[in-house]
Design an enzyme around this catalytic site. Sequence first.
Site, mmCIF file in Angstrom:
data_model
loop_
_atom_site.group_PDB
_atom_site.id
_atom_site.type_symbol
_atom_site.label_atom_id
_atom_site.label_comp_id
_atom_site.label_asym_id
_atom_site.label_seq_id
_atom_site.Cartn_x
_atom_site.Cartn_y
_atom_site.Cartn_z
ATOM 1 N N TRP A 92 1.753 24.610 -35.692
ATOM 2 C CA TRP A 92 1.200 25.349 -36.827
ATOM 3 C C TRP A 92 2.375 25.558 -37.775
ATOM 4 O O TRP A 92 3.327 26.269 -37.466
ATOM 5 C CB TRP A 92 0.616 26.682 -36.370
ATOM 6 C CG TRP A 92 -0.135 27.419 -37.442
ATOM 7 C CD1 TRP A 92 -1.456 27.297 -37.752
ATOM 8 C CD2 TRP A 92 0.391 28.418 -38.334
ATOM 9 N NE1 TRP A 92 -1.787 28.152 -38.779
ATOM 10 C CE2 TRP A 92 -0.674 28.851 -39.163
ATOM 11 C CE3 TRP A 92 1.655 28.989 -38.519
ATOM 12 C CZ2 TRP A 92 -0.510 29.816 -40.148
ATOM 13 C CZ3 TRP A 92 1.825 29.944 -39.510
ATOM 14 C CH2 TRP A 92 0.736 30.350 -40.315
ATOM 15 N N HIS B 138 -19.015 51.566 -57.248
ATOM 16 C CA HIS B 138 -17.676 51.818 -57.787
ATOM 17 C C HIS B 138 -16.928 50.525 -58.118
ATOM 18 O O HIS B 138 -15.700 50.486 -58.066
ATOM 19 C CB HIS B 138 -16.876 52.666 -56.809
ATOM 20 C CG HIS B 138 -17.482 54.007 -56.559
ATOM 21 N ND1 HIS B 138 -17.307 55.075 -57.413
ATOM 22 C CD2 HIS B 138 -18.301 54.445 -55.575
ATOM 23 C CE1 HIS B 138 -17.980 56.121 -56.956
ATOM 24 N NE2 HIS B 138 -18.600 55.764 -55.840
ATOM 25 N N ARG C 220 -3.843 26.862 -30.815
ATOM 26 C CA ARG C 220 -2.638 27.563 -31.248
ATOM 27 C C ARG C 220 -1.954 26.877 -32.425
ATOM 28 O O ARG C 220 -0.992 27.402 -32.984
ATOM 29 C CB ARG C 220 -1.648 27.685 -30.083
ATOM 30 C CG ARG C 220 -2.158 28.507 -28.922
ATOM 31 C CD ARG C 220 -1.120 28.560 -27.818
ATOM 32 N NE ARG C 220 0.039 29.315 -28.234
ATOM 33 C CZ ARG C 220 0.256 30.588 -27.948
ATOM 34 N NH1 ARG C 220 -0.643 31.252 -27.252
ATOM 35 N NH2 ARG C 220 1.340 31.205 -28.335
ATOM 36 N N CYS D 279 2.544 28.026 -32.174
ATOM 37 C CA CYS D 279 2.452 26.646 -31.732
ATOM 38 C C CYS D 279 2.171 26.605 -30.234
ATOM 39 O O CYS D 279 2.268 27.613 -29.544
ATOM 40 C CB CYS D 279 3.752 25.914 -32.034
ATOM 41 S SG CYS D 279 4.269 26.065 -33.758
ATOM 42 N N GLU E 97 -15.906 42.935 -40.397
ATOM 43 C CA GLU E 97 -15.809 41.874 -39.401
ATOM 44 C C GLU E 97 -16.753 40.719 -39.739
ATOM 45 O O GLU E 97 -16.385 39.543 -39.574
ATOM 46 C CB GLU E 97 -16.127 42.437 -38.012
ATOM 47 C CG GLU E 97 -16.133 41.421 -36.886
ATOM 48 C CD GLU E 97 -14.805 40.728 -36.646
ATOM 49 O OE1 GLU E 97 -14.787 39.747 -35.890
ATOM 50 O OE2 GLU E 97 -13.772 41.149 -37.231
ATOM 51 N N ASN F 70 8.532 27.280 -30.476
ATOM 52 C CA ASN F 70 7.546 28.164 -31.105
ATOM 53 C C ASN F 70 8.290 29.405 -31.557
ATOM 54 O O ASN F 70 9.036 30.010 -30.781
ATOM 55 C CB ASN F 70 6.451 28.533 -30.088
ATOM 56 C CG ASN F 70 5.390 29.443 -30.698
ATOM 57 O OD1 ASN F 70 5.258 29.528 -31.914
ATOM 58 N ND2 ASN F 70 4.642 30.127 -29.852
ATOM 59 N N GLY F 71 8.102 29.802 -32.810
ATOM 60 C CA GLY F 71 8.794 30.980 -33.329
ATOM 61 C C GLY F 71 9.409 30.676 -34.680
ATOM 62 O O GLY F 71 9.107 29.669 -35.325
ATOM 63 N N GLU G 81 -13.350 33.010 -42.169
ATOM 64 C CA GLU G 81 -12.519 32.252 -41.241
ATOM 65 C C GLU G 81 -13.042 30.849 -40.975
ATOM 66 O O GLU G 81 -12.271 29.889 -40.941
ATOM 67 C CB GLU G 81 -12.417 32.992 -39.901
ATOM 68 C CG GLU G 81 -11.498 34.191 -39.900
ATOM 69 C CD GLU G 81 -11.472 34.856 -38.540
ATOM 70 O OE1 GLU G 81 -10.366 35.153 -38.057
ATOM 71 O OE2 GLU G 81 -12.545 35.080 -37.946
ATOM 72 N N LYS H 19 -15.484 36.868 -40.342
ATOM 73 C CA LYS H 19 -15.968 35.712 -39.592
ATOM 74 C C LYS H 19 -16.427 34.607 -40.534
ATOM 75 O O LYS H 19 -16.142 33.423 -40.316
ATOM 76 C CB LYS H 19 -17.126 36.116 -38.673
ATOM 77 C CG LYS H 19 -16.704 36.847 -37.427
ATOM 78 C CD LYS H 19 -15.927 35.928 -36.487
ATOM 79 C CE LYS H 19 -14.959 36.713 -35.632
ATOM 80 N NZ LYS H 19 -13.771 37.230 -36.303
ATOM 81 N N LYS I 72 -4.905 30.693 -33.095
ATOM 82 C CA LYS I 72 -5.492 31.749 -32.276
ATOM 83 C C LYS I 72 -4.568 32.945 -32.125
ATOM 84 O O LYS I 72 -4.970 34.081 -32.308
ATOM 85 C CB LYS I 72 -5.861 31.178 -30.905
ATOM 86 C CG LYS I 72 -6.526 32.185 -29.968
ATOM 87 C CD LYS I 72 -7.880 32.615 -30.486
ATOM 88 C CE LYS I 72 -8.585 33.558 -29.545
ATOM 89 N NZ LYS I 72 -9.822 34.093 -30.125
#
Length: 617
Positions: free
Chosen positions: A75, A513, A27, A2, A490, A101-102, A497, A494, A612
């Site tokens: 968040w 496979h 955040r 947050c 990656e 936050n936490g 996301e 992307k 983030k």
Amino acid sequence: MCGIVGYIGQRPAEPLLLEGLRRLEYRGYDSAGMSTLADGQLRTIKRVGKINEGLAPALAATPLPGSTGICHTRWATHGPPTDANAHPHFDQSGRLALVHNGVIENYAALKQRLAKLGHTFRSDTDSEVLAQLVGHYYDQLPAGNGDERLVNAVRSALGEVTGTYGIAVLHRDHPQLMVGARRGSPLVLGVGKGENFLASDVNAIVAHTRDVVYLNDFDVAAITRDNFQIHSLTSGAVSRQISHVEWSADAAEKGEFAHFMLKEIHEQPQAVLNALRGRINHEESTSRFGGLNMTASQLREVDRVIFCACGTAWHAALVGEYLFEELARVPAEVEYASEFRYRNPPVDKGTLVFVISQSGETADTLAALRESRRKGHKTLAIVNVVGSTIAREADGGVYMHAGPEVGVAATKSYVSQLTVLALLALYMGRIRHLSAIQGQNAIRELEAIPGKIQQLLKQNDPIRRIAEKYQHAKDFLFLGRQFNYPIALEGALKLKEISYIHAEGYPSAEMKHGPIALVSPDVPSVFICPRDAVYEKTFSNIEEIKARKGPIIAIATEGDTHIASKADDVIYVPPTADFFYPLLTVVPLQLLAYHIAVLRGCDVDKPRNLAKSVTVE
């Protein structure tokens, strides 16, 4: 994950807090809220949704007066996004406001105890339990001790807490005081003239002060307009150094770009230059570092390297594994930090542990660092944020100097990590077996990378046209071999996301496979196929997909006309050494994901469910 901002000074608090909160929205953006103190009253507005959709219109309709305040963008961890679950939260009396936050791991037991004492709860959050606990202790302490009463109440409450926190606290009976504390969640104190700030990220306050104090775990700060005092929960008063932030607020603005992500993609040539600056020793055909805190002799004794990271940084670490084995001939392996912290792998004394984190605050990576050091292993870090917790706690390391990265999907921090890893692999190779000629060749190729990325960025429009063609696909496959296998991972990440399209990355040969069963005319395959040592092998895999009528997008080396006979679309990258192709091949994949997301109407900079900096487990 947050965002927290606090202000105490002489200026109106609301506009400063709202500006800082907007800078921290990456955040968390499930909900947002603000409390200010004025005329002995604590006034609060909190709303579900993004700031511009909820909190900002509410503040425009009903401004909050006062020159002291705290605010928060959330968040969600405990409880869904609702007005009631938004911060700030209050104690039983309603006179104390707290943002957090936490994660309070023992909140259920604390809540049960407080409920038996007559406390009623208005939300589903663990954060409200902490606010009520601080209020409980405040009511138990005698009046007449001035501001010490609130500080001691915070200290007492935190002594009972299991978990992580970064908090800011106000109380209407202490209008000249703001209290902050941290354990496991970042908190920075901004030092001004006749005003001071608190924030979970320096981005929020750098427009107003570049002098900051990075709080340590268990620090409790009592902050007034003109002063601050810091005590530790585990000891008495402590002294913390004031640091100066290198970059200005302008570095965290979008400028002419539509999104932060696009701006940061275009900043990658400069990001690579920043990572290289001062670290090339042409005379000795090697790289150099000032902060490793290990001598060449000590590094020669390293017989194994473990990289620990999460998300995009984990993909950078995979490239690092290939680089260290290729250039330095040092066995390397990559661990998810979230797994490493709970495993008990055999790690001998010749092992060097590297942790990688853009923010320097990633909870799992920080825990992996602490676990490694607890067991006596030398642990180095690659981070972007000066003064971050990982930077302070590691035995040594390297700053990326990429500048602030606001877009949730990492771009320039990734190429910065790759650049630093390449420099480290070169250094480790040159103190071992790598010849001066090989070192010179590697340096020449590295120094050419920024210009080559600049060339790639000129393909923005052709890549957008490819995105238009495939924007409605529901699934993508990304495939590469050797150094470009991590780039396939990656590229898939992307796309997932920011566009919410299902995508998977694989080594090209693994298609046979199992995953080849997914191939159809509706599933595009993105092949990373530069002219490298495994080009023919990868080309063979392309033919297998083409035979099954799968659309193919190829990332190929300039001048390769052969690949156009099989691929439906080709994006060309300039030639480089095999082991440096990841620095180039990732760029078109970033742009492809960006344009697909924009075409699909997605919020590129603030994708759903993501934040983030992952500062909670």
